[in-house]
Structures are given as structure tokens and as C-alpha cells.
Design an enzyme around this catalytic site. Structure first.
Site, mmCIF file in Angstrom:
data_model
loop_
_atom_site.group_PDB
_atom_site.id
_atom_site.type_symbol
_atom_site.label_atom_id
_atom_site.label_comp_id
_atom_site.label_asym_id
_atom_site.label_seq_id
_atom_site.Cartn_x
_atom_site.Cartn_y
_atom_site.Cartn_z
ATOM 1 N N ASN A 10 -29.395 -9.350 -16.518
ATOM 2 C CA ASN A 10 -28.258 -10.012 -17.158
ATOM 3 C C ASN A 10 -27.009 -9.162 -16.901
ATOM 4 O OD1 ASN A 10 -26.381 -11.108 -18.883
ATOM 5 N ND2 ASN A 10 -27.685 -11.061 -20.695
ATOM 6 N N ARG A 90 -29.760 -14.188 -15.408
ATOM 7 C CA ARG A 90 -29.012 -15.023 -16.349
ATOM 8 C C ARG A 90 -27.664 -15.326 -15.705
ATOM 9 N NH1 ARG A 90 -25.099 -13.300 -20.955
ATOM 10 N NH2 ARG A 90 -24.674 -15.328 -21.837
ATOM 11 N N HIS A 181 -25.195 -20.674 -24.571
ATOM 12 C CA HIS A 181 -26.404 -20.292 -25.324
ATOM 13 C C HIS A 181 -27.559 -21.262 -25.063
ATOM 14 C CE1 HIS A 181 -23.881 -18.171 -28.672
ATOM 15 N NE2 HIS A 181 -24.283 -17.285 -27.776
ATOM 16 N N ARG A 242 -14.185 -14.101 -31.979
ATOM 17 C CA ARG A 242 -13.563 -15.304 -31.395
ATOM 18 C C ARG A 242 -13.174 -16.281 -32.498
ATOM 19 N NH1 ARG A 242 -18.372 -16.559 -27.307
ATOM 20 N NH2 ARG A 242 -19.021 -14.387 -27.400
ATOM 21 N N GLU A 386 -34.156 -14.864 -25.203
ATOM 22 C CA GLU A 386 -33.632 -15.483 -23.986
ATOM 23 C C GLU A 386 -34.286 -14.898 -22.741
ATOM 24 O OE1 GLU A 386 -29.899 -14.688 -26.003
ATOM 25 O OE2 GLU A 386 -29.025 -16.335 -24.865
#
Ligand code: AMP
Length: 402
Positions: A10, A90, A181, A242, A386
Site C-alpha cells: 500500500n 492497493r 474505502h 477533513r 483491507e
């Protein structure tokens, strides 16, 4: 030789996370993280056989350097090298092209590059990761798989993904909701369906991935039908730093009236807003939970977070005529914050969601379980994974398993 292992990579903008996973036994053999690439404080940390190691570099490093280091100094030394049969990457953005994970060919790599306009900090670096691995492990150059954060959401219908802008912005410039996601939402949906013994293609749920980045997805018959993140992961819920949903006119006000330049505004919306911005203290929910009743700014910020989450759950529930089999909580906050789960669910009684306080306190720190009462639509806590999902998809694609 050990079992058939998958190397999961990743690549972030200044970091790289890695895992060596046995996808069949669902076992992680080695995992770690290299970070701070762009300053003189770069470091690689890893965990193998329950032993933690770290090496500091005291200079700037690159993804190429760290991937070589990983293979030569860590994987070969720990006798994992020969067992690796594939590499799962990823990839943050797959544009409209990728609805599933794919074997990486030159054409696929070109498409990933093209989607960089929507993920400029991630896709270009991830392309570098793929290219470097071709050189470092040439015998696996045709065994690299791209797993996209956006792919799971490619089933959402046009009414959910179009923004009400002049249509040319979608038709010509591909501006639309893509979501993110996806790997996590897909993983927890599969686990939840199994947990409740319902066939995936009949399974309806609302998946709440609440972490530093948070998103929520409505899943109908095992497929994503709406999701809160948009063209980029800035839209939707209140997040760690965010802003989530805001009136777009705020940006013009900041620019025209407050004289902030666009880079500064972007930095404010992505790095200085959310829970950090509202509390003016932290985005860490461990601290937030501890201080909810002690600090009024923290209480207000948390109430804003819960209010937004509640609105999304309620609206997705209505989208599916409330014919849902479960709500799933995952991500660092979803898996651990009893306060957020309790306060959110308490607002949803009208939709037949009832939390069991005792169970809510049991299921955290990596435990999977039901936290609802007998009268409730099931509410399940599921730790996301994940990387395991990436390793399983990679394995399936390499061995052409449907
Ligand atoms: P993630 O991005 O999924 O790693 O989630 C990170 C978020 O999870 C941070 O806000 C953490 O503070 C939060 N988190 C992690 N552990 C806990 C915990 N035990 N209780 C509450 N929040 C937690």
C-alpha cells in the site's frame, strides 16, 4: 517452502505499508510500515514472529529504495521470499474503468495513470510501486494485481453518482461520485452476511467505516448502491481532519472575502478541519471519548459528528425501505468507540435500531460481535482487514478462481 503467500503493498504519498499474508489460512506473517520519506527522519518498522524491529535512515528515502530494502533485507532474511506467489497493490482510484480487481498489464497500468487526475497524491506513486516490483521480483511480473478502493462502488446507480452540475462535467470530465474505502466495505459486508447466515446476493446493510477517514455505504443485495465519499474522499461524514459536506460557497467566501489562496483553502479543508478543526485540540477519538463530558468544545464537535452520521444512516435506511439486515461498525472508531456507537444508535429508535449497552462495551479492541438488543435490526461490530481482502482477491485472480 512455506505456503502460498501474497505480498500486499500500500504505497502512500510519503509512506508504504506492507504485509505478507497467507490468504487461505487468513494469517499475517509479517507486517510493517515505512514512513516520513521526505524528511531526514525516515524509518521502517516491521513485526515478524511477534518480534518488533525498526531501522532509521536519517535521510530522505524513496518507494524504490524501501521496496528493495524490504525484499533484500527483510523477506529474504526471514525465508519468506520463496513462498511469495503474487503481489497485491492497493490502488486508490480506478476511475470508471475498474469494477473489480484485475491482473496488472501494461494497459491496466496506463488506465491507473489516467485516473491519477482524481488521486494525484496516490495513483502516480502506486504506479511506481508496480513498476519497481516488476524489476525487483521479475519472476512475479505477471502476478501483480490491482485492488481498487473505488471498484466496489461502481455498482451505484447514476442517480446516486451524478452531481447536479452541467452534464458536460460528467460526460466530458468524468466528475461524479466514485466513493472510497470500497475494499473495507466489501470485506465487512461479506463477513456480516456470513455472520448472519444470509447469502451475500440477498444481503442488505449499511456499512459505517469510521476511522481517520470515514465513509458510509448503503449495500443492497451485496452491492454498493450509495456511498458518502464523492469524487474524492473529502465529501461526506465529518472526519479526523477533513471537513466532509460543506456548502461549496464557503470556498469562494474564503477566497474572495478572506483572501486565502486555493492551496491554503485545500489544506484547511483536508488537514485542519473535521474533529481537529472543531475541537481545536485533537482528531484522536480515544482522547475525545475520555473528554466528552469534561470539555464543551469536544462535546459539541462529537455531537456534530454523531448528527451527521445519524442523518446518513437514516437516509440510507429509507433508501432501502428499512429492509436491511444489519448496520456494520468498522474502522478505528467504529470498532472501538462505544460512545459514538451508543449515542448514534440511540437516535435511530424510530428505525428499529436498539443498542445493548452491555454488549456495546464488550465488542471492541478487535472483537467481532452483535451489539444490538433482541428487538433491534442487528448491529454488528466487525474489525476491517483491507489487506486480507487484497491478498484474497490477488490469490483468486492469479489462480483464476471465480
Ligand atoms: P483508522 O483510521 O481506522 O485507523 O482509525 C483511527 C481512529 O480510530 C482515530 O480517531 C483513533 O482515535 C480511533 N480509535 C482507535 N482506537 C480507539 C479506541 N480504543 N477508542 C476510541 N477510538 C479509537
Amino acid at each position: 517452502m512455506l505456503d502460498k503467500l501474497i505480498f500486499v503493498i500500500n504505497c502512500g504519498s510519503s509512506s508504504l505499508k506492507f504485509k505478507i499474508i497467507d490468504p487461505i489460512k487468513k494469517k499475517t506473517l509479517l507486517f510493517g510500515l515505512a514512513e516520513n520519506f521526505h524528511n531526514n527522519n525516515s524509518i521502517i518498522k516491521w513485526n515478524f514472529n511477534e518480534k518488533k524491529k525498526k531501522i532509521k535512515f536519517y535521510n530522505k528515502i524513496t518507494h524504490k529504495f524501501i521496496l528493495n530494502y524490504l525484499v533484500e533485507k527483510i523477506l529474504k532474511k526471514n525465508l519468506l521470499y520463496d513462498s511469495i506467489i503474487g503481489i497485491g497493490h492497493r490502488i486508490v482510484h480506478g476511475g470508471e474503468k475498474f469494477i473489480n480487481s484485475v491482473l496488472i498489464t501494461d494497459t491496466v497500468l496506463e488506465e491507473i495513470k489516467k485516473a491519477s487526475i482524481f488521486a494525484p497524491l496516490h495513483n502516480p506513486i502506486q504506479v511506481i510501486g508496480v513498476k519497481e516490483m516488476k524489476k525487483i521480483l521479475p519472476h512475479l511480473k505477471n502476478k501483480q494485481v490491482a485492488v481498487f478502493d473505488t471498484a466496489f462502488h461502481q455498482t451505484i446507480p447514476i442517480k446516486s453518482y451524478l452531481y447536479a452540475l452541467p452534464i458536460i462535467f460528467y460526460k466530458k470530465y468524468k466528475i461524479r461520485r466514485y466513493g472510497a474505502h470500497g475494499t473495507s466495505h466489501k470485506y465487512v459486508t461479506q463477513i456480516a452476511a456470513k455472520f448472519l447466515n444470509i447469502k451475500l446476493h440477498n444481503f442488505n446493510c449499511i456499512s459505517c467505516h469510521l476511522g481517520n477517514g470515514s465513509s458510509i455505504t448503503a449495500i443492497n443485495n451485496g452491492k454498493s448502491i450509495d456511498t458518502s465519499m464523492g469524487l474524492t474522499p473529502l465529501e461526506g461524514l465529518v472526519m479526523g481532519t477533513r471537513c466532509g459536506n460543506i456548502d461549496p460557497a464557503i470556498i469562494f467566501y474564503m477566497f474572495n472575502e478572506l483572501n486565502f489562496d486555493m492551496d491554503t483553502i485545500y489544506n484547511i479543508l483536508t488537514k485542519k478541519s473535521g474533529m481537529l478543526g472543531l475541537t481545536n485540540i485533537t482528531s484522536d477519538f480515544r482522547y475525545i471519548e475520555e473528554n466528552y463530558f469534561k470539555n464543551n468544545d469536544i462535546k459539541i464537535a462529537t455531537d456534530v459528528f454523531i448528527h451527521n452520521l445519524t442523518k446518513y444512516i437514516a437516509s440510507y435506511s429509507v433508501l432501502m425501505n428499512n429492509k436491511i439486515h444489519a448496520i456494520i461498525f468498522t474502522g478505528g472508531i467504529g470498532e472501538n468507540s462505544t460512545l459514538i456507537r451508543e449515542k448514534t444508535i440511540k437516535k435511530l429508535k424510530i428505525l428499529n435500531f436498539f443498542i445493548d449497552k452491555k454488549l456495546n462495551n464488550i465488542f471492541k479492541y478487535g472483537k467481532i460481535g452483535l451489539i444490538s438488543t433482541n428487538f433491534s435490526i442487528p448491529i454488528i461490530v466487525i474489525p476491517t482487514n483491507e489487506e486480507l481482502m487484497i491478498s484474497q482477491e490477488t490469490f483468486k485472480i492469479i489462480y483464476k478462481i471465480k
